[in-house]
Design a protein around this motif. Structure first.
Motif, PDB file in Angstrom:
ATOM      1  N   SER A  21     -12.256  11.087   5.267  1.00 46.46           N
ATOM      2  CA  SER A  21     -11.127  10.916   4.361  1.00 46.46           C
ATOM      3  C   SER A  21     -11.588  10.583   2.942  1.00 46.46           C
ATOM      4  CB  SER A  21     -10.201   9.818   4.876  1.00 46.46           C
ATOM      5  OG  SER A  21     -10.859   8.571   4.814  1.00 46.46           O
ATOM      6  N   ILE A  22     -10.656  10.755   2.032  1.00 47.90           N
ATOM      7  CA  ILE A  22     -10.894  10.441   0.625  1.00 47.90           C
ATOM      8  C   ILE A  22      -9.983   9.264   0.270  1.00 47.90           C
ATOM      9  CG2 ILE A  22     -10.711  11.307  -1.746  1.00 47.90           C
ATOM     10  CD1 ILE A  22     -10.989  14.149  -0.529  1.00 47.90           C
ATOM     11  N   PRO A  23     -10.509   8.227  -0.321  1.00 50.60           N
ATOM     12  CA  PRO A  23      -9.669   7.074  -0.690  1.00 50.60           C
ATOM     13  C   PRO A  23      -8.544   7.486  -1.650  1.00 50.60           C
ATOM     14  CG  PRO A  23     -11.992   6.541  -0.942  1.00 50.60           C
ATOM     15  CD  PRO A  23     -11.909   8.018  -0.674  1.00 50.60           C
ATOM     16  N   TRP A  24      -7.376   6.852  -1.488  1.00 50.60           N
ATOM     17  CA  TRP A  24      -6.231   7.160  -2.333  1.00 50.60           C
ATOM     18  C   TRP A  24      -6.570   7.002  -3.817  1.00 50.60           C
ATOM     19  CZ3 TRP A  24      -2.259   9.766  -3.309  1.00 50.60           C
ATOM     20  CH2 TRP A  24      -1.406   9.427  -4.353  1.00 50.60           C
ATOM     21  N   GLU A  25      -7.344   6.004  -4.145  1.00 50.95           N
ATOM     22  CA  GLU A  25      -7.689   5.779  -5.552  1.00 50.95           C
ATOM     23  C   GLU A  25      -8.397   6.996  -6.140  1.00 50.95           C
ATOM     24  OE1 GLU A  25      -8.452   3.646  -3.061  1.00 50.95           O
ATOM     25  OE2 GLU A  25      -6.935   2.142  -3.502  1.00 50.95           O
ATOM     26  N   ASP A  26      -9.281   7.626  -5.349  1.00 51.56           N
ATOM     27  CA  ASP A  26      -9.987   8.827  -5.825  1.00 51.56           C
ATOM     28  C   ASP A  26      -9.018   9.982  -6.042  1.00 51.56           C
ATOM     29  OD1 ASP A  26     -12.205   7.249  -5.536  1.00 51.56           O
ATOM     30  OD2 ASP A  26     -13.086   8.405  -3.888  1.00 51.56           O
ATOM     31  N   ILE A  27      -8.081  10.137  -5.131  1.00 57.30           N
ATOM     32  CA  ILE A  27      -7.090  11.213  -5.251  1.00 57.30           C
ATOM     33  C   ILE A  27      -6.214  10.962  -6.475  1.00 57.30           C
ATOM     34  CG2 ILE A  27      -5.048  12.260  -4.169  1.00 57.30           C
ATOM     35  CD1 ILE A  27      -6.440  11.649  -1.462  1.00 57.30           C
ATOM     36  N   ASP A  28      -5.762   9.727  -6.631  1.00 56.37           N
ATOM     37  CA  ASP A  28      -4.914   9.369  -7.764  1.00 56.37           C
ATOM     38  C   ASP A  28      -5.640   9.620  -9.086  1.00 56.37           C
ATOM     39  OD1 ASP A  28      -2.493   8.354  -8.848  1.00 56.37           O
ATOM     40  OD2 ASP A  28      -3.444   6.392  -9.120  1.00 56.37           O
ATOM     41  N   THR A  29      -6.890   9.249  -9.156  1.00 53.14           N
ATOM     42  CA  THR A  29      -7.696   9.468 -10.370  1.00 53.14           C
ATOM     43  C   THR A  29      -7.814  10.971 -10.654  1.00 53.14           C
ATOM     44  OG1 THR A  29      -8.931   7.438 -10.014  1.00 53.14           O
ATOM     45  CG2 THR A  29      -9.958   9.107 -11.425  1.00 53.14           C
ATOM     46  N   GLU A  30      -8.068  11.750  -9.630  1.00 53.50           N
ATOM     47  CA  GLU A  30      -8.200  13.207  -9.803  1.00 53.50           C
ATOM     48  C   GLU A  30      -6.889  13.830 -10.263  1.00 53.50           C
ATOM     49  OE1 GLU A  30      -9.714  17.089  -9.933  1.00 53.50           O
ATOM     50  OE2 GLU A  30     -10.692  15.129 -10.014  1.00 53.50           O
ATOM     51  N   LEU A  31      -5.767  13.405  -9.674  1.00 55.06           N
ATOM     52  CA  LEU A  31      -4.474  13.934 -10.076  1.00 55.06           C
ATOM     53  C   LEU A  31      -4.156  13.550 -11.536  1.00 55.06           C
ATOM     54  CD1 LEU A  31      -2.367  13.274  -6.881  1.00 55.06           C
ATOM     55  CD2 LEU A  31      -3.124  15.489  -7.760  1.00 55.06           C
ATOM     56  N   ASP A  32      -4.495  12.340 -11.883  1.00 58.12           N
ATOM     57  CA  ASP A  32      -4.280  11.886 -13.262  1.00 58.12           C
ATOM     58  C   ASP A  32      -5.125  12.718 -14.223  1.00 58.12           C
ATOM     59  OD1 ASP A  32      -3.138  10.096 -15.213  1.00 58.12           O
ATOM     60  OD2 ASP A  32      -5.120   9.144 -15.325  1.00 58.12           O
ATOM     61  N   ARG A  33      -6.366  12.982 -13.843  1.00 60.93           N
ATOM     62  CA  ARG A  33      -7.269  13.775 -14.681  1.00 60.93           C
ATOM     63  C   ARG A  33      -6.708  15.188 -14.856  1.00 60.93           C
ATOM     64  NH1 ARG A  33     -10.762  17.624 -14.353  1.00 60.93           N
ATOM     65  NH2 ARG A  33     -10.677  17.823 -12.098  1.00 60.93           N
ATOM     66  N   ARG A  34      -6.188  15.772 -13.807  1.00 60.76           N
ATOM     67  CA  ARG A  34      -5.670  17.147 -13.874  1.00 60.76           C
ATOM     68  C   ARG A  34      -4.386  17.263 -14.681  1.00 60.76           C
ATOM     69  NH1 ARG A  34      -6.370  19.948  -7.924  1.00 60.76           N
ATOM     70  NH2 ARG A  34      -8.606  19.545  -7.709  1.00 60.76           N
ATOM     71  N   SER A  35      -3.627  16.171 -14.746  1.00 60.57           N
ATOM     72  CA  SER A  35      -2.340  16.258 -15.441  1.00 60.57           C
ATOM     73  C   SER A  35      -2.465  16.087 -16.952  1.00 60.57           C
ATOM     74  CB  SER A  35      -1.386  15.183 -14.887  1.00 60.57           C
ATOM     75  OG  SER A  35      -1.861  13.884 -15.199  1.00 60.57           O
ATOM     76  N   ARG A  36      -3.665  15.833 -17.434  1.00 57.29           N
ATOM     77  CA  ARG A  36      -3.849  15.665 -18.884  1.00 57.29           C
ATOM     78  C   ARG A  36      -3.973  16.976 -19.585  1.00 57.29           C
ATOM     79  NH1 ARG A  36      -8.025  10.594 -18.757  1.00 57.29           N
ATOM     80  NH2 ARG A  36      -6.611   9.269 -17.656  1.00 57.29           N
TER      81      ARG A  36
END
Length: 69
Positions: free
Chosen positions: A54-69
């Motif tokens: 699994s991937i920690p939620w924090e990593d997913i959240d960071t990646e989604l935030d990075r992509r939305s910029r």
């Protein structure tokens, strides 16, 4: 013993009653068949294997935030 006309309860009240009844049972009150025990064991093994990948939620959240910029 008094009876309860559950048809007079709202859906939420009935769901709350189900929860209260379930919570009133101990583990010893709920017996499982061998097939149910085997299925729970299988699911727990799958859960443990999947958790290692699994991937920690924090990593997913960071990646989604990075992509939305």
């Amino acid at each position: 013993m008094a009876t309860l006309d559950i048809s007079r309860l709202t859906p939420k009240e009935r769901l709350d009653l189900i929860g209260e009844l379930w919570d009133s049972l101990s583990a010893a009150d709920v017996t499982l068949t061998p097939a149910q025990v085997a299925e729970l064991d299988r699911r727990l093994a799958t859960f443990d294997a999947d958790r290692r990948e699994s991937i920690p939620w924090e990593d997913i959240d960071t990646e989604l935030d990075r992509r939305s910029r």
